[in-house]
Design a protein around this motif. Structure first.
Motif, PDB file in Angstrom:
ATOM      1  N   GLN A 113      39.149 -27.120  16.344  1.00  0.00           N
ATOM      2  CA  GLN A 113      38.561 -28.214  15.569  1.00  0.00           C
ATOM      3  C   GLN A 113      37.097 -27.945  15.232  1.00  0.00           C
ATOM      4  OE1 GLN A 113      39.689 -31.538  18.178  1.00  0.00           O
ATOM      5  NE2 GLN A 113      40.804 -32.393  16.443  1.00  0.00           N
ATOM      6  N   LEU A 114      36.370 -27.344  16.158  1.00  0.00           N
ATOM      7  CA  LEU A 114      34.979 -26.996  15.894  1.00  0.00           C
ATOM      8  C   LEU A 114      34.917 -25.683  15.115  1.00  0.00           C
ATOM      9  CD1 LEU A 114      33.335 -27.757  19.368  1.00  0.00           C
ATOM     10  CD2 LEU A 114      33.173 -29.143  17.283  1.00  0.00           C
ATOM     11  N   SER A 115      33.868 -25.516  14.358  1.00  0.00           N
ATOM     12  CA  SER A 115      33.666 -24.261  13.641  1.00  0.00           C
ATOM     13  C   SER A 115      33.194 -23.188  14.635  1.00  0.00           C
ATOM     14  CB  SER A 115      32.602 -24.447  12.554  1.00  0.00           C
ATOM     15  OG  SER A 115      31.331 -24.676  13.148  1.00  0.00           O
ATOM     16  N   LYS A 116      33.046 -21.969  14.153  1.00  0.00           N
ATOM     17  CA  LYS A 116      32.568 -20.892  15.022  1.00  0.00           C
ATOM     18  C   LYS A 116      31.197 -21.227  15.594  1.00  0.00           C
ATOM     19  CE  LYS A 116      31.496 -15.945  15.098  1.00  0.00           C
ATOM     20  NZ  LYS A 116      31.458 -14.690  14.307  1.00  0.00           N
ATOM     21  N   GLU A 117      30.299 -21.702  14.737  1.00  0.00           N
ATOM     22  CA  GLU A 117      28.965 -22.091  15.203  1.00  0.00           C
ATOM     23  C   GLU A 117      29.060 -23.293  16.139  1.00  0.00           C
ATOM     24  OE1 GLU A 117      24.844 -22.446  15.752  1.00  0.00           O
ATOM     25  OE2 GLU A 117      26.080 -20.774  15.038  1.00  0.00           O
ATOM     26  N   GLY A 118      29.950 -24.236  15.823  1.00  0.00           N
ATOM     27  CA  GLY A 118      30.120 -25.413  16.664  1.00  0.00           C
ATOM     28  C   GLY A 118      30.590 -25.063  18.056  1.00  0.00           C
ATOM     29  N   ARG A 119      31.521 -24.126  18.156  1.00  0.00           N
ATOM     30  CA  ARG A 119      32.009 -23.695  19.468  1.00  0.00           C
ATOM     31  C   ARG A 119      30.891 -23.054  20.282  1.00  0.00           C
ATOM     32  NH1 ARG A 119      36.464 -22.247  16.245  1.00  0.00           N
ATOM     33  NH2 ARG A 119      35.776 -20.061  16.109  1.00  0.00           N
ATOM     34  N   THR A 120      30.077 -22.237  19.620  1.00  0.00           N
ATOM     35  CA  THR A 120      28.950 -21.610  20.321  1.00  0.00           C
ATOM     36  C   THR A 120      27.977 -22.664  20.813  1.00  0.00           C
ATOM     37  OG1 THR A 120      29.118 -19.585  18.996  1.00  0.00           O
ATOM     38  CG2 THR A 120      27.009 -20.022  20.064  1.00  0.00           C
ATOM     39  N   ASP A 157      24.867 -41.332  13.859  1.00  0.00           N
ATOM     40  CA  ASP A 157      23.752 -40.564  13.302  1.00  0.00           C
ATOM     41  C   ASP A 157      22.949 -39.835  14.383  1.00  0.00           C
ATOM     42  OD1 ASP A 157      24.240 -41.469  10.628  1.00  0.00           O
ATOM     43  OD2 ASP A 157      23.287 -43.387  11.157  1.00  0.00           O
ATOM     44  N   ASP A 158      23.513 -39.726  15.563  1.00  0.00           N
ATOM     45  CA  ASP A 158      22.799 -39.105  16.673  1.00  0.00           C
ATOM     46  C   ASP A 158      22.883 -37.581  16.586  1.00  0.00           C
ATOM     47  OD1 ASP A 158      22.649 -37.982  19.570  1.00  0.00           O
ATOM     48  OD2 ASP A 158      21.819 -40.009  19.729  1.00  0.00           O
ATOM     49  N   HIS A 159      21.729 -36.918  16.515  1.00  0.00           N
ATOM     50  CA  HIS A 159      21.697 -35.463  16.343  1.00  0.00           C
ATOM     51  C   HIS A 159      22.213 -34.711  17.566  1.00  0.00           C
ATOM     52  CE1 HIS A 159      19.775 -35.898  12.536  1.00  0.00           C
ATOM     53  NE2 HIS A 159      18.661 -36.428  13.023  1.00  0.00           N
ATOM     54  N   VAL A 160      22.042 -35.283  18.754  1.00  0.00           N
ATOM     55  CA  VAL A 160      22.531 -34.628  19.962  1.00  0.00           C
ATOM     56  C   VAL A 160      24.052 -34.691  20.012  1.00  0.00           C
ATOM     57  CG1 VAL A 160      22.615 -34.728  22.485  1.00  0.00           C
ATOM     58  CG2 VAL A 160      20.433 -34.982  21.299  1.00  0.00           C
ATOM     59  N   VAL A 161      24.588 -35.872  19.805  1.00  0.00           N
ATOM     60  CA  VAL A 161      26.032 -36.063  19.877  1.00  0.00           C
ATOM     61  C   VAL A 161      26.749 -35.257  18.793  1.00  0.00           C
ATOM     62  CG1 VAL A 161      27.882 -37.767  19.733  1.00  0.00           C
ATOM     63  CG2 VAL A 161      25.762 -38.343  20.921  1.00  0.00           C
ATOM     64  N   ARG A 162      26.124 -35.123  17.637  1.00  0.00           N
ATOM     65  CA  ARG A 162      26.755 -34.415  16.526  1.00  0.00           C
ATOM     66  C   ARG A 162      26.275 -32.973  16.394  1.00  0.00           C
ATOM     67  NH1 ARG A 162      28.391 -38.179  11.592  1.00  0.00           N
ATOM     68  NH2 ARG A 162      28.078 -36.152  10.592  1.00  0.00           N
ATOM     69  N   TYR A 163      25.647 -32.469  17.432  1.00  0.00           N
ATOM     70  CA  TYR A 163      25.069 -31.129  17.397  1.00  0.00           C
ATOM     71  C   TYR A 163      26.108 -30.050  17.115  1.00  0.00           C
ATOM     72  CZ  TYR A 163      22.393 -27.041  18.996  1.00  0.00           C
ATOM     73  OH  TYR A 163      21.772 -25.825  19.079  1.00  0.00           O
ATOM     74  N   ALA A 164      27.296 -30.188  17.656  1.00  0.00           N
ATOM     75  CA  ALA A 164      28.343 -29.185  17.456  1.00  0.00           C
ATOM     76  C   ALA A 164      29.178 -29.444  16.204  1.00  0.00           C
ATOM     77  CB  ALA A 164      29.254 -29.135  18.687  1.00  0.00           C
ATOM     78  N   ILE A 165      28.920 -30.553  15.535  1.00  0.00           N
ATOM     79  CA  ILE A 165      29.681 -30.906  14.325  1.00  0.00           C
ATOM     80  C   ILE A 165      28.877 -30.620  13.063  1.00  0.00           C
ATOM     81  CG2 ILE A 165      30.746 -32.812  13.048  1.00  0.00           C
ATOM     82  CD1 ILE A 165      31.421 -34.092  15.747  1.00  0.00           C
ATOM     83  N   ASP A 166      27.603 -30.991  13.066  1.00  0.00           N
ATOM     84  CA  ASP A 166      26.750 -30.791  11.898  1.00  0.00           C
ATOM     85  C   ASP A 166      26.158 -29.378  11.923  1.00  0.00           C
ATOM     86  OD1 ASP A 166      27.234 -33.405  11.064  1.00  0.00           O
ATOM     87  OD2 ASP A 166      25.556 -34.185  12.219  1.00  0.00           O
ATOM     88  N   THR A 167      26.977 -28.411  11.623  1.00  0.00           N
ATOM     89  CA  THR A 167      26.574 -27.012  11.682  1.00  0.00           C
ATOM     90  C   THR A 167      26.498 -26.400  10.281  1.00  0.00           C
ATOM     91  OG1 THR A 167      28.886 -26.350  11.949  1.00  0.00           O
ATOM     92  CG2 THR A 167      27.599 -26.697  13.961  1.00  0.00           C
ATOM     93  N   PRO A 168      25.724 -25.329  10.103  1.00  0.00           N
ATOM     94  CA  PRO A 168      25.611 -24.696   8.779  1.00  0.00           C
ATOM     95  C   PRO A 168      26.945 -24.233   8.216  1.00  0.00           C
ATOM     96  CG  PRO A 168      23.861 -23.936  10.217  1.00  0.00           C
ATOM     97  CD  PRO A 168      24.785 -24.722  11.077  1.00  0.00           C
TER      98      PRO A 168
END
Length: 253
Positions: free
Chosen positions: A136-143, A57-68
């Motif tokens: 694996q990451l979305s476009k926003e996740g990669r950015t 549930d860590d927002h930093v660790v999941r910053y590139a995963i939990d994207t719009p």
């Protein structure tokens, strides 16, 4: 606790037990280690499970995963990628860094990068499979990951440590399973490497993602040096902390 770069293992069939570095051997042989031991590459998945649970549930660790642009994904899909990311970084640290654990079932795991080491070289990227994140990451996740998160961590570490940047221990991740907390496992893993850093006169560096950790790490000798933020609205904060080596002045007398 600490945020980290994410690397990936290539094929399971290519994973072999690597020869430990002299530093890892020295730590593993420390008679004070009790049940603390170095995690070998073939164990990376078990160690990664501990970290994935600790940071689920860590927002930093999941910053590139939990994207719009991944809002349509289920939590199961997001957690699967989160777990893979933990496997990636754990395996990369087994190859180039130091992974330690304590407890009967990988109850607490720490990923360390020794002084002068990193997981950004081409060979490690190829062996670990970091290229997978490009799809694996979305476009926003990669950015977020490649253009914001990693550059921010790198520039901050250089700014805070200065000329000591390549001469300090980097605690990239440390996490404890929910059912194993309260046993002092994290303290033991940190102090274990901290003793090695003290004898060499080297600092330890980390980024933390929870308010309470400032106090917890403070009891282990870390001091807050800088705060940094992620996101356009800068709502996700990381606390940068440094532990100076103990007993250096006494040893120099």
């Amino acid at each position: 606790m600490a945020a980290a770069s994410i690397l990936a293992p290539a094929l399971d069939s290519t994973i072999v037990i690597e020869k430990r570095s002299s530093t890892a051997d020295r730590i593993a042989a420390d008679p004070r280690s009790n049940s603390i031991r170095v995690v070998a590459p073939y164990e990376y998945k078990e160690a990664a499970k501990c970290l994935a649970e600790a940071f689920k549930d860590d927002h930093v660790v999941r910053y590139a995963i939990d994207t719009p642009d991944r809002a349509h994904w289920s939590e199961e899909e997001k957690y699967a990628l989160h777990l893979q990311a933990m496997e990636y970084v754990t395996y990369a640290h087994c190859l180039k860094g130091l992974v330690t654990t304590v407890g009967p079932d990988y109850d607490c795991v720490a990923l360390w990068m020794p002084p002068g080491k990193n997981i950004d070289d081409l060979l490690t990227i190829l062996r670990s499979g970091m290229w997978r994140l490009n799809w694996q990451l979305s476009k926003e996740g990669r950015t977020r990951f490649f253009k914001e998160f990693l550059p921010l961590l790198a520039s901050t570490k250089t700014e805070v440590l200065g000329e000591r940047d390549n001469h300090a221990w980097y605690l990239n991740y440390i996490g404890t399973k929910a059912g194993s907390r309260g046993n002092g496992y994290a303290r033991r893993l940190i102090e274990h490497v901290g003793d090695v850093a003290d004898r060499a006169g080297q600092a330890c560096y980390l980024e933390s993602s929870h308010d309470i950790n400032i106090k917890i790490y403070g009891k282990m000798g870390f001091t807050l040096r800088k705060q940094i933020w992620l996101g356009l609205d800068e709502t996700i904060r990381m606390d940068v902390m440094v532990r100076e080596p103990k007993g250096v002045l006494k040893e120099k007398i």
